[in-house]
Design an enzyme around this catalytic site. Structure first.
Site, PDB file in Angstrom:
ATOM      1  N   GLU A 128       0.844  -1.201   0.000  1.00  0.00           N
ATOM      2  CA  GLU A 128       0.000   0.000   0.000  1.00  0.00           C
ATOM      3  C   GLU A 128       0.874   1.243   0.000  1.00  0.00           C
ATOM      4  O   GLU A 128       1.928   1.243   0.631  1.00  0.00           O
ATOM      5  CB  GLU A 128      -0.843   0.062   1.284  1.00  0.00           C
ATOM      6  CG  GLU A 128      -1.663  -1.152   1.539  1.00  0.00           C
ATOM      7  CD  GLU A 128      -2.498  -1.033   2.821  1.00  0.00           C
ATOM      8  OE1 GLU A 128      -2.355  -0.022   3.538  1.00  0.00           O
ATOM      9  OE2 GLU A 128      -3.263  -1.956   3.081  1.00  0.00           O
ATOM     10  N   LYS A 130       2.283   4.518   1.400  1.00  0.00           N
ATOM     11  CA  LYS A 130       2.317   5.059   2.766  1.00  0.00           C
ATOM     12  C   LYS A 130       1.980   6.542   2.658  1.00  0.00           C
ATOM     13  O   LYS A 130       2.770   7.340   2.150  1.00  0.00           O
ATOM     14  CB  LYS A 130       3.696   4.849   3.386  1.00  0.00           C
ATOM     15  CG  LYS A 130       3.755   5.284   4.837  1.00  0.00           C
ATOM     16  CD  LYS A 130       5.033   4.802   5.493  1.00  0.00           C
ATOM     17  CE  LYS A 130       5.085   5.110   6.971  1.00  0.00           C
ATOM     18  NZ  LYS A 130       5.065   6.527   7.284  1.00  0.00           N
TER      19      LYS A 130
HETATM   20  S1  IVH Z   1      -0.612   0.603   8.773  1.00  0.00           S
HETATM   21  C1  IVH Z   1       0.212  -1.144  12.780  1.00  0.00           C
HETATM   22  N1  IVH Z   1      -0.893   1.595   6.371  1.00  0.00           N
HETATM   23  O1  IVH Z   1       2.348   5.365   8.827  1.00  0.00           O
HETATM   24  C2  IVH Z   1       0.374  -0.513  11.516  1.00  0.00           C
HETATM   25  N2  IVH Z   1       0.035   2.973   8.066  1.00  0.00           N
HETATM   26  O2  IVH Z   1       4.758   4.779  10.705  1.00  0.00           O
HETATM   27  C3  IVH Z   1      -0.376   0.715  11.412  1.00  0.00           C
HETATM   28  N3  IVH Z   1       0.535   5.246   7.325  1.00  0.00           N
HETATM   29  O3  IVH Z   1       1.054   5.826  12.000  1.00  0.00           O
HETATM   30  C4  IVH Z   1      -0.155   1.444  10.237  1.00  0.00           C
HETATM   31  N4  IVH Z   1      -0.126   5.007   5.263  1.00  0.00           N
HETATM   32  O4  IVH Z   1      -0.083   7.010  10.159  1.00  0.00           O
HETATM   33  C5  IVH Z   1      -0.478   1.818   7.626  1.00  0.00           C
HETATM   34  N5  IVH Z   1      -1.218   2.348   4.213  1.00  0.00           N
HETATM   35  C6  IVH Z   1      -0.824   2.576   5.467  1.00  0.00           C
HETATM   36  C7  IVH Z   1      -0.309   3.833   5.871  1.00  0.00           C
HETATM   37  C8  IVH Z   1       0.106   3.988   7.194  1.00  0.00           C
HETATM   38  C9  IVH Z   1       0.378   5.851   6.139  1.00  0.00           C
HETATM   39  C10 IVH Z   1       1.108   5.894   8.520  1.00  0.00           C
HETATM   40  C11 IVH Z   1       0.285   5.725   9.758  1.00  0.00           C
HETATM   41  C12 IVH Z   1       1.201   5.173  10.803  1.00  0.00           C
HETATM   42  C13 IVH Z   1       2.537   5.427  10.204  1.00  0.00           C
HETATM   43  C14 IVH Z   1       3.475   4.334  10.639  1.00  0.00           C
END
Ligand code: IVH
Length: 696
Positions: A128, A130
């Site tokens: 995905e 980020k």
């Molecule tokens: S999953 C336990 N998916 O990245 C995992 N995070 O450094 C939770 N973020 O605080 C995150 N895009 O704010 C996930 N597709 C995505 C994301 C994403 C941005 C951010 C999120 C998180 C940070 C992690």
């Protein structure tokens, strides 16, 4: 910013040095966490921050007995800021470990494989983008959005429910009655960010450094009405706990889509390491064209049973990792500062740079925004500067790298007169911007106005491009928009006709004239937008067009208001979305005699069609003027307004004799009283819902 220490190789660190460095890193990382999360004003870029954290982890691995109680590796995020109520997340909002190289990614897959004792081919990964915004958790109970929270320290976040309810893309109810927390990222698009920043410049507020800071600053407003004016978006990417009947993350995302959450369209299922790495490369190239910031790719194990088995370590899950993009920053020399004159005369200082490759794009210019920004960052000609670019956002100068150099040039001074037309430059009180007072006399402004007039969302005259306009303008063929529509007739009588000019022929001249002739009909909203009045963008132009309906009505109303007629001024300001500052710019336009003359002449050459708001044919409220007042229970004000407009109604901010319905919720005050006074039909929320339900 504090100086970073010169680094000793980890293998060579003595125990005492390691201890001292861990102490330093704990303090330094906490300092940058607070700048980033609490003040939304980071001093270092993400890559430098990541390097600090990496160094901390590397030392801790070598010296595990020296791990401090306040180690950054034990903390997920930052403390909830004062001013917001605190919210305990159902399960902690974790962070992600970072991978910076392909080897790191391969290591991750290998680690996972070993942990699960599986062949790596048997592990499906979801990749995905980020999103570079701020994470948010949305709690639904009995299908209703009950609470929204920022991450805070991962365990406890800030209650931003009212703010989140103003984000249009976030559903207020979902068809699921168990308690569920949806996790996702709040962000701002580049196009909206640039617009927001230029509006802020106009109103004398400091610009946001980047879309992430703008999103954070907008979401974490104590007054949700301010958040409501900001263009916040949302991508959902997960749950605190997946609903029980789901087997994979992908099903989880599908479910989110069914519930009408925006889910990023670029997400892919990757069955092998190779497909993961090519997804990363693909996204790296797509990144430049995206309208939002991404700072890497997140890889997640698809099978939920495997995710469960993997569990978490300290602050991050074992089932996911973030593969970061290299920073789009670079160092270069600022060779000169020039002033660009915008369509409305605003002067923007622009840095001319020694060209440099930033993330695959050669950058030779960067915006310096305005005089205050220039002073705040103390940017001078000859400085070594750090620049950054992200997607569509215009490259920016982050900071000066050598502010203490003894032979720096003097601070840049704005001239007193316009560099293009030599008209006097004014600095408006309470605004950060300086403006050339030359108006149409200033050739830079006039040519830009013409370009705007024919642009895609205005008259859309495709055959009349920017180059033609510049050329015709220099030749004296085009000065005002009227000249566009008289070009053919004048050309017929000219001894130096277009067809005989260099680069032109009979066919291209004919094509240009027919392109112009095909655009002599225009809708009112496009016409208003084409006029290029400061602050009247497409959205505001639409509001005006729907409100007044026809060109003669609009023009008459504007002229009366410009003459100071109270009722028309009130009528204008009653439009939800039109505030005093926009109203002022609009009326200034109508106060200028030469603008009215241009309008009157234009009318002879074009037809402006009436505007009908997007109506559903059988909508009972199409064309009606509606005012909402008090607190509604099933809808937010923003949602109610959007729904009403979708069904063809106009939503006004205040009650007048033109109002058709006043919909009142709890604590309705003076507006409901005024409606009674004027004999306007009052509807309860239920009656309103019943009325609009007829078309659902
Ligand atoms: S999953 C336990 N998916 O990245 C995992 N995070 O450094 C939770 N973020 O605080 C995150 N895009 O704010 C996930 N597709 C995505 C994301 C994403 C941005 C951010 C999120 C998180 C940070 C992690």
């Amino acid at each position: 910013m504090k100086e970073l220490k010169k680094l000793t190789r980890i293998e060579e660190l003595t125990e005492l040095e390691a201890q001292a460095e861990l102490r330093y890193l704990a303090k330094e990382i906490a300092y940058h966490d607070s700048l980033y999360h609490e003040k939304d004003q980071p001093e270092i870029d993400d890559a430098t921050y990541d390097a600090l954290r990496q160094r901390n982890t590397a030392i801790e691995i070598k010296f595990p007995h020296l791990i401090r109680p306040d180690s950054p590796s034990k903390k997920v995020g930052y403390k909830a800021a004062p001013g917001f109520a605190k919210v305990t997340h159902l399960t902690p909002m974790l962070s992600l470990d970072n991978a910076f190289t392909e080897i790191d990614v391969i290591d991750f897959i290998e680690r996972t494989r070993r942990f699960l004792n599986l062949n790596s081919d048997a592990i499906e990964i979801i990749a995905e983008p980020k999103i570079d915004g701020l994470s948010c958790s949305l709690r639904y109970e009995n299908g209703f959005l009950k609470q929204a929270a920022t991450r805070g320290d991962g365990e406890i976040g800030e209650d931003v429910t009212e703010n989140v309810k103003t984000i249009k893309k976030i559903p207020h109810h979902i068809p699921y009655t168990d308690i569920v927390e949806i996790r996702g990222e709040v962000y701002i698009k580049h196009s909206d960010f640039n617009e927001l920043n230029s509006l802020r410049t106009k109103s004398g507020e400091p610009q946001f450094a980047n879309p992430r800071n703008a999103a954070a600053g907008s979401l974490r407003q104590l007054d949700a009405r301010i958040t409501a004016t900001r263009p916040l978006e949302f991508f959902a990417y997960g749950y605190s706990k997946y609903p029980s009947n789901l087997k994979t993350h992908l099903e989880g995302l599908e479910r989110l889509k069914e519930w009408r959450f925006p889910v990023n369209p670029l997400i892919e299922l990757c069955p092998s390491i190779n497909s993961i790495l090519s997804f990363y490369k693909k996204l790296e190239t797509l990144r430049v064209g995206l309208d939002y910031d991404i700072d890497g790719v997140v890889y997640k194990i698809n099978t939920l049973a495997l995710q469960q088995r993997l569990g978490n370590v300290a602050r991050a899950p074992r089932y996911a990792i973030a593969h970061k993009f290299p920073p789009e920053q670079a160092q270069t020399i600022l060779e000169n500062i020039i002033l660009q004159v915008g369509r409305t005369g605003v002067l923007t200082p622009v840095a001319q740079l020694t060209p440099i490759n930033v993330g695959g794009v050669i950058v030779s210019r960067a915006t310096l925004h305005n005089e205050d920004e220039l002073k705040r960052k103390d940017i001078r000609i000859g400085d070594h500067v750090l620049i950054q670019r992200a997607g569509d956002v215009i490259p920016q100068v982050v900071k000066v790298l050598n502010p203490d150099r003894p032979d720096r040039s003097m601070p840049f001074e704005f001239p007193d007169v316009c560099p293009i037309c030599e008209s006097y430059i004014e600095r408006l009180p309470e605004q950060a911007a300086r403006r050339c007072t030359g108006g149409l006399y200033c050739s830079a402004q006039a040519a830009l106005r013409l370009k705007h007039f024919v642009s895609r969302d205005a008259f859309d005259i495709e055959g009349l491009g920017a180059k033609h306009i510049e050329h015709f303008f220099e030749q004296g063929l085009l000065k005002t928009p009227i000249d566009i529509f008289t070009l053919e007739a004048r050309d017929r009588n000219s001894i130096n006709s277009l067809a005989t000019r260099e680069g032109w022929g009979l066919k291209s001249a004919k094509n240009l004239f027919s392109a112009i002739n095909n655009h002599r009909h225009i809708s009112l909203e496009r016409f208003i937008y084409a006029l290029g009045i400061p602050q009247i963008g497409q959205t505001t132009a639409k509001l005006l067009a729907y409100h007044y309906g026809s060109y003669p009505q609009w023009k008459m109303a504007m002229q009366k208001a410009a003459e100071g007629q109270e009722e028309e001024c009130q009528n204008l300001l009653s439009i939800d979305g039109i505030g005093p500052s926009v109203g002022e710019d609009l009326l200034s336009f109508f106060k200028e005699r030469h603008n009215i003359e241009i309008l009157e002449k234009l009318e002879q050459h074009i037809t402006i069609t009436d505007s009908i708001s997007p109506t559903l044919g059988h909508s009972p409220i199409s064309g009606k003027v509606i005012v909402f007042t008090g607190t509604l229970t099933t809808l937010t004000r923003a949602e109610a307004k959007a729904r009403a407009e979708f069904l063809g109604a106009k939503v006004a901010g205040s009650v007048s004799s033109k109002t058709d319905y006043v919909v009142y919720g709890a604590d309705a005050g003076s507006k409901a009283d005024k409606a009674k006074e004027l004999g306007i039909e009052l509807l309860t929320e239920d009656q309103w819902l019943a009325l609009i339900q007829q078309v659902d």
